[in-house]
Design a protein around this motif. Structure first.
Motif, PDB file in Angstrom:
ATOM      1  N   ASN A  43      -5.895  -9.671  -6.702  1.00  0.00           N
ATOM      2  CA  ASN A  43      -4.916 -10.205  -5.764  1.00  0.00           C
ATOM      3  C   ASN A  43      -4.783  -9.232  -4.587  1.00  0.00           C
ATOM      4  O   ASN A  43      -4.401  -8.082  -4.780  1.00  0.00           O
ATOM      5  N   SER A  46      -2.900 -10.081  -1.871  1.00  0.00           N
ATOM      6  CA  SER A  46      -1.810 -10.664  -1.092  1.00  0.00           C
ATOM      7  C   SER A  46      -0.973  -9.570  -0.432  1.00  0.00           C
ATOM      8  O   SER A  46      -0.990  -8.409  -0.846  1.00  0.00           O
ATOM      9  N   SER A  47      -0.207  -9.963   0.597  1.00  0.00           N
ATOM     10  CA  SER A  47       0.524  -8.961   1.374  1.00  0.00           C
ATOM     11  C   SER A  47       1.652  -9.601   2.165  1.00  0.00           C
ATOM     12  O   SER A  47       1.729 -10.831   2.304  1.00  0.00           O
ATOM     13  N   ILE A  98       3.499  -5.199  -2.142  1.00  0.00           N
ATOM     14  CA  ILE A  98       4.302  -6.205  -2.847  1.00  0.00           C
ATOM     15  C   ILE A  98       3.504  -6.889  -3.951  1.00  0.00           C
ATOM     16  O   ILE A  98       4.082  -7.523  -4.831  1.00  0.00           O
ATOM     17  N   ALA A  99       2.152  -6.751  -3.934  1.00  0.00           N
ATOM     18  CA  ALA A  99       1.344  -7.484  -4.897  1.00  0.00           C
ATOM     19  C   ALA A  99       0.217  -6.680  -5.524  1.00  0.00           C
ATOM     20  O   ALA A  99      -0.382  -7.130  -6.496  1.00  0.00           O
ATOM     21  N   ASN A 100      -0.114  -5.468  -4.994  1.00  0.00           N
ATOM     22  CA  ASN A 100      -1.282  -4.742  -5.482  1.00  0.00           C
ATOM     23  C   ASN A 100      -1.172  -3.261  -5.112  1.00  0.00           C
ATOM     24  O   ASN A 100      -0.243  -2.864  -4.400  1.00  0.00           O
ATOM     25  N   ILE A 158      -1.406 -14.990   1.049  1.00  0.00           N
ATOM     26  CA  ILE A 158      -1.794 -15.161  -0.353  1.00  0.00           C
ATOM     27  C   ILE A 158      -3.306 -15.124  -0.420  1.00  0.00           C
ATOM     28  O   ILE A 158      -3.982 -15.982   0.165  1.00  0.00           O
TER      29      ILE A 158
END
Length: 211
Positions: A197, A199-200, A46-48, A185
């Motif tokens: 980032n 995050s997950s 979702i972020a990386n 985060i």
């Protein structure tokens, strides 16, 4: 003759009420402590660029002695290890292309608050939580070109982040079966992974003992 009849009826009524009070089971007290173990799927996509991994979380919580113990202070320990594989071109390596795989080992600990939306003594209890999380990170990279390994590197880092979660527990036996959705985060500055980032999102199932 009417007064004795009224006295007799009142006596019968009071006796019945007393028997009902004795027969009525007492409500279970709200539990003070929780020790839970949760495991599930770690989704950093979702972020990386990191790929799906697993999550394991051990939590200890204490319900504060007010608001029917609906506010809980908790400490947890968590571990995951997502990875990313990169293929690129470089004229300096055999064959002109290389492949490298980096594993990001993330051992974390959190301190936070959990709020039970319904009384913790109920059978089904939804909850939300938030906390500060410290991540102890270790990135390990191995690469090869044309099947020839060209070395391994590692990088360690410590980062502060946050965790937010929502879920529900269903009373079963001496504890609760738990289902939870959590968001982590994690700002990072990894040279090996190039990530800024980590995050997950996590989908977790588990069981918590109550006492």
């Amino acid at each position: 003759m009417l007064r004795p009849a009224l006295l007799f009826a009142a006596l019968c009524t009071s006796t019945a009420l007393a028997q009902e009070e004795v027969a009525r089971p007492a409500e279970a007290p709200a539990p003070s402590f929780e020790v839970s173990l949760k495991a599930g799927v770690h989704l950093p996509q979702i972020a990386n660029p990191l790929t799906t991994s697993f999550d394991g979380v051990l939590k200890v919580g204490y319900g504060l002695p007010f608001l029917e113990r609906r506010l809980q202070v908790f400490l947890d320990l968590a571990y995951t290890q997502p990875q990313v594989t990169v293929t690129g071109a470089d004229a300096r390596v055999p064959g002109g292309t290389f492949t490298s795989t980096t594993i990001l080992r993330d051992f974390a600990t959190s301190l936070g608050l959990c709020f039970f939306i319904l009384e913790p003594a109920r059978a089904l209890v939804p909850y939300v939580s938030a906390g500060v999380r410290v991540h102890f990170l270790k990135a390990e990279t191995n690469g090869s070109a044309s099947g020839v390994p060209f070395g391994a590197w590692s990088e360690t880092d410590t980062r502060f982040g946050a965790v937010f979660a929502g879920g529900a527990g269903y009373r079963l036996g001496p504890g609760r079966v738990l289902g939870e959705l959590a968001f982590n985060i994690v700002p990072v500055d990894q040279r090996l992974t190039g990530l800024s980032n980590a995050s997950s999102m996590s989908l977790l199932l588990g069981y918590g003992l109550l006492f």
